[in-house]
Design a protein around this motif. Structure first.
Motif, PDB file in Angstrom:
ATOM      1  N   TRP A   1      -0.776   5.296  -7.865  1.00 15.15           N
ATOM      2  CA  TRP A   1       0.296   5.480  -6.888  1.00 15.15           C
ATOM      3  C   TRP A   1       1.541   6.061  -7.551  1.00 15.15           C
ATOM      4  CZ3 TRP A   1       2.169   0.963  -3.206  1.00 15.15           C
ATOM      5  CH2 TRP A   1       2.962   1.513  -2.195  1.00 15.15           C
ATOM      6  N   ASN A   2       1.919   5.530  -8.693  1.00 14.46           N
ATOM      7  CA  ASN A   2       3.089   6.049  -9.398  1.00 14.46           C
ATOM      8  C   ASN A   2       2.846   7.456  -9.930  1.00 14.46           C
ATOM      9  OD1 ASN A   2       5.498   3.945 -10.027  1.00 14.46           O
ATOM     10  ND2 ASN A   2       3.586   2.843  -9.706  1.00 14.46           N
ATOM     11  N   MET A   3       1.645   7.742 -10.368  1.00  9.83           N
ATOM     12  CA  MET A   3       1.334   9.091 -10.824  1.00  9.83           C
ATOM     13  C   MET A   3       1.473  10.084  -9.669  1.00  9.83           C
ATOM     14  SD  MET A   3      -2.181  10.509 -12.577  1.00  9.83           S
ATOM     15  CE  MET A   3      -2.238   9.079 -13.652  1.00  9.83           C
ATOM     16  N   SER A   4       0.988   9.681  -8.487  1.00 10.97           N
ATOM     17  CA  SER A   4       1.114  10.550  -7.327  1.00 10.97           C
ATOM     18  C   SER A   4       2.577  10.787  -6.961  1.00 10.97           C
ATOM     19  CB  SER A   4       0.366   9.929  -6.144  1.00 10.97           C
ATOM     20  OG  SER A   4       0.555  10.677  -4.964  1.00 10.97           O
ATOM     21  N   ALA A   5       3.420   9.740  -7.091  1.00  9.88           N
ATOM     22  CA  ALA A   5       4.838   9.888  -6.786  1.00  9.88           C
ATOM     23  C   ALA A   5       5.512  10.866  -7.744  1.00  9.88           C
ATOM     24  CB  ALA A   5       5.530   8.520  -6.842  1.00  9.88           C
ATOM     25  N   VAL A   6       5.111  10.822  -9.004  1.00 11.02           N
ATOM     26  CA  VAL A   6       5.692  11.743  -9.979  1.00 11.02           C
ATOM     27  C   VAL A   6       5.251  13.172  -9.702  1.00 11.02           C
ATOM     28  CG1 VAL A   6       5.742  12.372 -12.419  1.00 11.02           C
ATOM     29  CG2 VAL A   6       5.935   9.975 -11.758  1.00 11.02           C
ATOM     30  N   LEU A   7       3.979  13.349  -9.419  1.00  8.40           N
ATOM     31  CA  LEU A   7       3.461  14.696  -9.183  1.00  8.40           C
ATOM     32  C   LEU A   7       4.048  15.324  -7.920  1.00  8.40           C
ATOM     33  CD1 LEU A   7      -0.287  14.216 -10.196  1.00  8.40           C
ATOM     34  CD2 LEU A   7       1.580  15.208 -11.540  1.00  8.40           C
ATOM     35  N   SER A   8       4.424  14.468  -6.952  1.00  7.93           N
ATOM     36  CA  SER A   8       5.071  14.982  -5.745  1.00  7.93           C
ATOM     37  C   SER A   8       6.587  15.054  -5.891  1.00  7.93           C
ATOM     38  CB  SER A   8       4.707  14.106  -4.545  1.00  7.93           C
ATOM     39  OG  SER A   8       5.157  12.772  -4.737  1.00  7.93           O
ATOM     40  N   ASN A   9       7.080  14.759  -7.098  1.00 12.14           N
ATOM     41  CA  ASN A   9       8.512  14.816  -7.417  1.00 12.14           C
ATOM     42  C   ASN A   9       9.344  13.873  -6.544  1.00 12.14           C
ATOM     43  OD1 ASN A   9      10.484  15.800  -9.169  1.00 12.14           O
ATOM     44  ND2 ASN A   9      11.188  17.342  -7.709  1.00 12.14           N
ATOM     45  N   ALA A  10       8.776  12.693  -6.243  1.00 14.41           N
ATOM     46  CA  ALA A  10       9.530  11.688  -5.490  1.00 14.41           C
ATOM     47  C   ALA A  10      10.629  11.121  -6.369  1.00 14.41           C
ATOM     48  CB  ALA A  10       8.593  10.579  -5.019  1.00 14.41           C
ATOM     49  N   THR A  11      11.748  10.797  -5.770  1.00 13.90           N
ATOM     50  CA  THR A  11      12.892  10.312  -6.525  1.00 13.90           C
ATOM     51  C   THR A  11      13.103   8.814  -6.307  1.00 13.90           C
ATOM     52  OG1 THR A  11      15.238  10.689  -6.993  1.00 13.90           O
ATOM     53  CG2 THR A  11      14.547  10.757  -4.676  1.00 13.90           C
ATOM     54  N   VAL A  12      14.014   8.264  -7.060  1.00 13.46           N
ATOM     55  CA  VAL A  12      14.436   6.871  -6.920  1.00 13.46           C
ATOM     56  C   VAL A  12      15.948   6.896  -6.715  1.00 13.46           C
ATOM     57  CG1 VAL A  12      14.520   4.589  -7.976  1.00 13.46           C
ATOM     58  CG2 VAL A  12      12.580   6.101  -8.444  1.00 13.46           C
ATOM     59  N   HIS A  13      16.423   6.291  -5.657  1.00 12.31           N
ATOM     60  CA  HIS A  13      17.849   6.322  -5.337  1.00 12.31           C
ATOM     61  C   HIS A  13      18.566   5.191  -6.082  1.00 12.31           C
ATOM     62  CE1 HIS A  13      17.105   9.367  -2.307  1.00 12.31           C
ATOM     63  NE2 HIS A  13      16.117   8.619  -1.835  1.00 12.31           N
ATOM     64  N   PHE A  14      18.834   5.429  -7.354  1.00 11.17           N
ATOM     65  CA  PHE A  14      19.494   4.422  -8.174  1.00 11.17           C
ATOM     66  C   PHE A  14      20.954   4.259  -7.743  1.00 11.17           C
ATOM     67  CE2 PHE A  14      16.145   5.885 -11.186  1.00 11.17           C
ATOM     68  CZ  PHE A  14      15.537   4.665 -11.399  1.00 11.17           C
ATOM     69  N   PRO A  15      21.475   3.058  -7.840  1.00  7.86           N
ATOM     70  CA  PRO A  15      22.903   2.847  -7.539  1.00  7.86           C
ATOM     71  C   PRO A  15      23.785   3.490  -8.612  1.00  7.86           C
ATOM     72  CG  PRO A  15      21.879   0.823  -8.334  1.00  7.86           C
ATOM     73  CD  PRO A  15      20.767   1.803  -8.146  1.00  7.86           C
ATOM     74  N   PRO A  16      25.075   3.634  -8.357  1.00 13.25           N
ATOM     75  CA  PRO A  16      25.957   4.355  -9.300  1.00 13.25           C
ATOM     76  C   PRO A  16      26.013   3.766 -10.698  1.00 13.25           C
ATOM     77  CG  PRO A  16      27.004   4.122  -7.157  1.00 13.25           C
ATOM     78  CD  PRO A  16      25.764   3.289  -7.105  1.00 13.25           C
ATOM     79  N   HIS A  17      25.884   2.439 -10.824  1.00 17.51           N
ATOM     80  CA  HIS A  17      26.040   1.860 -12.157  1.00 17.51           C
ATOM     81  C   HIS A  17      24.862   2.186 -13.080  1.00 17.51           C
ATOM     82  CE1 HIS A  17      23.639  -1.311 -10.118  1.00 17.51           C
ATOM     83  NE2 HIS A  17      23.176  -1.573 -11.339  1.00 17.51           N
ATOM     84  N   PHE A  18      23.795   2.794 -12.571  1.00 17.13           N
ATOM     85  CA  PHE A  18      22.698   3.249 -13.420  1.00 17.13           C
ATOM     86  C   PHE A  18      23.049   4.548 -14.144  1.00 17.13           C
ATOM     87  CE2 PHE A  18      20.268   0.043 -11.433  1.00 17.13           C
ATOM     88  CZ  PHE A  18      19.041  -0.078 -12.086  1.00 17.13           C
ATOM     89  N   HIS A  19      24.074   5.264 -13.640  1.00 21.29           N
ATOM     90  CA  HIS A  19      24.513   6.536 -14.231  1.00 21.29           C
ATOM     91  C   HIS A  19      23.382   7.564 -14.270  1.00 21.29           C
ATOM     92  CE1 HIS A  19      28.210   4.523 -15.334  1.00 21.29           C
ATOM     93  NE2 HIS A  19      27.526   3.602 -15.999  1.00 21.29           N
ATOM     94  N   LEU A  20      22.537   7.559 -13.252  1.00 16.90           N
ATOM     95  CA  LEU A  20      21.451   8.520 -13.145  1.00 16.90           C
ATOM     96  C   LEU A  20      21.659   9.344 -11.874  1.00 16.90           C
ATOM     97  CD1 LEU A  20      18.359   6.359 -14.190  1.00 16.90           C
ATOM     98  CD2 LEU A  20      19.404   8.220 -15.489  1.00 16.90           C
ATOM     99  N   PRO A  21      21.251  10.605 -11.897  1.00 17.11           N
ATOM    100  CA  PRO A  21      21.445  11.462 -10.715  1.00 17.11           C
ATOM    101  C   PRO A  21      20.566  11.018  -9.546  1.00 17.11           C
ATOM    102  CG  PRO A  21      20.111  12.583 -12.349  1.00 17.11           C
ATOM    103  CD  PRO A  21      20.597  11.315 -12.995  1.00 17.11           C
ATOM    104  N   ALA A  22      20.883  11.530  -8.373  1.00 18.77           N
ATOM    105  CA  ALA A  22      20.096  11.190  -7.184  1.00 18.77           C
ATOM    106  C   ALA A  22      18.660  11.676  -7.306  1.00 18.77           C
ATOM    107  CB  ALA A  22      20.753  11.785  -5.939  1.00 18.77           C
TER     108      ALA A  22
END
Length: 231
Positions: free
Chosen positions: A143-164
């Motif tokens: 499932w996670n491999m499929s999410a990566v291959l489809s370029n699915a993102t994770v909406h991290f909150p601001p304190h993670f300092h990661l882009p949308a």
């Protein structure tokens, strides 16, 4: 005569394979490199690469490692990561039970001199636990491999300092380790479930030959006896 220990060599190999697979599942569960996020903005993520695992997200910022935990109930946690947190732990539990059951069964075959009537059942139980561990680990990995291959993102909150969303992402090494572990678990399951051994019927007690059929026990069938008797 075929000894019971001679029938379980493949199952001993299955025990070793299952133990190795269980260690690899443990390693894959704890590794952060499930996803590799490549970030264009290097002002915070100095290395340009962030590691997203199922428990935390990490990156290097000016030679310092910055990590933030990912909780099961966090609102930003995607379903594939939340499922992996649960299923990988269940896979570890099933793998542990499979190793314990397989070790007990193999020990009974090689070292026990008592009741061995439940060997087939013990091997089957260990095989089912190994099969469950393999399926439970491969499902979230796929499932996670499929999410990566489809370029699915994770909406991290601001304190993670990661882009949308990352500029691009790639499947991490942890997924490869986990897939290898899951396949090894299934191999162990096949080895234990394929065990077939029907105990041979015990030999009956030996009986003495009837003297009336093979001559008198006094040696009258011996020609030398007749010569002495005539002389």
């Amino acid at each position: 005569m075929r000894y019971l220990a001679h029938t379980a060599h493949w199952q001993f190999l299955g025990l070793m394979t299952g133990f190795l697979a269980w260690i690899l599942i443990m390693a894959a569960t704890g590794l952060d490199e499930w996803r590799l996020w490549f970030v264009d903005d290097a002002s915070v993520v100095a290395s340009g690469v962030a590691w997203v695992g199922i428990w935390r997200a990490c990156f290097y910022s000016h030679a310092l490692e910055n990590c933030r935990a990912i909780g099961f109930s966090d609102p930003f946690t995607p379903p594939e990561i939340a499922a992996a947190q649960v299923l990988m732990l269940l896979a570890l539990l099933c793998g542990l039970l499979g190793n314990v059951g397989a070790a007990v069964a193999v020990r009974k075959v090689y070292f026990s001199v008592g009741d061995r009537g439940n060997v087939r059942l013990a091997f089957a139980a260990a095989g089912l636990m190994y099969a469950a561990a393999g399926v439970l680990s491969l499902a979230p990995l796929g499932w996670n491999m499929s999410a990566v291959l489809s370029n699915a993102t994770v909406h991290f909150p601001p304190h993670f300092h990661l882009p949308a969303a990352p500029a691009r992402q790639r499947v991490g090494a942890a997924v490869g380790v986990g897939v290898l572990a899951g396949m090894l678990m299934l191999v162990s399951a096949v080895l234990f479930l394929s065990y077939r051994y029907a105990p041979e019927a015990p030999e009956g007690p030996r009986t003495l030959t009837d003297p009336a059929q093979n001559g008198d026990l006094q040696g009258r069938e011996n020609p030398a006896f007749h010569i002495e008797e005539v002389s």
